[in-house]
Design a protein around this motif. Sequence first.
Motif, PDB file in Angstrom:
ATOM      1  N   VAL A  18       0.844  -1.201   0.000  1.00 27.49           N
ATOM      2  CA  VAL A  18       0.000   0.000   0.000  1.00 27.49           C
ATOM      3  C   VAL A  18       0.881   1.253   0.000  1.00 27.49           C
ATOM      4  O   VAL A  18       0.608   2.219  -0.729  1.00 27.49           O
ATOM      5  CB  VAL A  18      -0.961  -0.017   1.213  1.00 27.49           C
ATOM      6  CG1 VAL A  18      -1.654   1.320   1.396  1.00 27.49           C
ATOM      7  CG2 VAL A  18      -1.974  -1.137   1.060  1.00 27.49           C
ATOM      8  N   ALA A  19       1.948   1.243   0.796  1.00 30.70           N
ATOM      9  CA  ALA A  19       2.845   2.402   0.874  1.00 30.70           C
ATOM     10  C   ALA A  19       3.550   2.654  -0.458  1.00 30.70           C
ATOM     11  O   ALA A  19       3.687   3.812  -0.879  1.00 30.70           O
ATOM     12  CB  ALA A  19       3.861   2.206   1.994  1.00 30.70           C
ATOM     13  N   VAL A  20       3.992   1.602  -1.127  1.00 32.08           N
ATOM     14  CA  VAL A  20       4.656   1.765  -2.428  1.00 32.08           C
ATOM     15  C   VAL A  20       3.673   2.352  -3.441  1.00 32.08           C
ATOM     16  O   VAL A  20       3.998   3.316  -4.152  1.00 32.08           O
ATOM     17  CB  VAL A  20       5.238   0.419  -2.936  1.00 32.08           C
ATOM     18  CG1 VAL A  20       5.644   0.509  -4.396  1.00 32.08           C
ATOM     19  CG2 VAL A  20       6.425  -0.006  -2.083  1.00 32.08           C
ATOM     20  N   VAL A  21       2.480   1.801  -3.498  1.00 33.95           N
ATOM     21  CA  VAL A  21       1.475   2.296  -4.446  1.00 33.95           C
ATOM     22  C   VAL A  21       1.137   3.756  -4.137  1.00 33.95           C
ATOM     23  O   VAL A  21       1.133   4.611  -5.029  1.00 33.95           O
ATOM     24  CB  VAL A  21       0.210   1.404  -4.423  1.00 33.95           C
ATOM     25  CG1 VAL A  21      -0.930   2.037  -5.213  1.00 33.95           C
ATOM     26  CG2 VAL A  21       0.540   0.017  -4.965  1.00 33.95           C
ATOM     27  N   ALA A  22       0.884   4.059  -2.879  1.00 38.78           N
ATOM     28  CA  ALA A  22       0.541   5.439  -2.502  1.00 38.78           C
ATOM     29  C   ALA A  22       1.711   6.387  -2.748  1.00 38.78           C
ATOM     30  O   ALA A  22       1.501   7.538  -3.145  1.00 38.78           O
ATOM     31  CB  ALA A  22       0.116   5.491  -1.033  1.00 38.78           C
TER      32      ALA A  22
END
Length: 183
Positions: A18-22
Amino acid sequence: MWAFGRGTGITALVLLTVAVVAGVVARSGRAVVLPRTGIAIFHRGAALTATALVALHVGSLLLDPWAQLRLVDVVVPFAGSYRPVWVGFGTVAVDLLAAVTVSGLLRHRIGPGAFRAVHWATYGLWPVALVHVLGAGTDSFRPWLLAVLVVCAGAVAAVVGWRISRGFTEIGAVGNVAGRVLG
């Protein structure tokens, strides 16, 4: 402790995804669901929560007598006695995560160039963590975990593909806005 360690590790990988995508969405400057600043805050929250889960994952396995994880195994890659290659990948991921986290927390002191240079390690951190989950876990090839990993890998592959495409436009002000809001 073993079940807690497994759960926190898998949840940490999902939140790292989620952090990479965001993070990529935040750098694009596009307001997808939230305004750019909101996406940057969401990215940082997901990343810090994942980091806390990794700390709980490692801590619980250090306390678990079955895992036989030693402090040196957490710092020195491939030194462990239990699945040394796979746990070693986890150690590399923890080391990279520590560097990225420290650079993120000190971004105003180290400057934007150093921050970005270290932050690019995330593109190495994520697949190393995925390999660790595949090889070190006792649930590695269970259908439910494979489904989770396929969804995570698909999300990261899609966003990285977008990131390196010609259609991606990086907005330099996103980091500055997020830095003022978060700092």
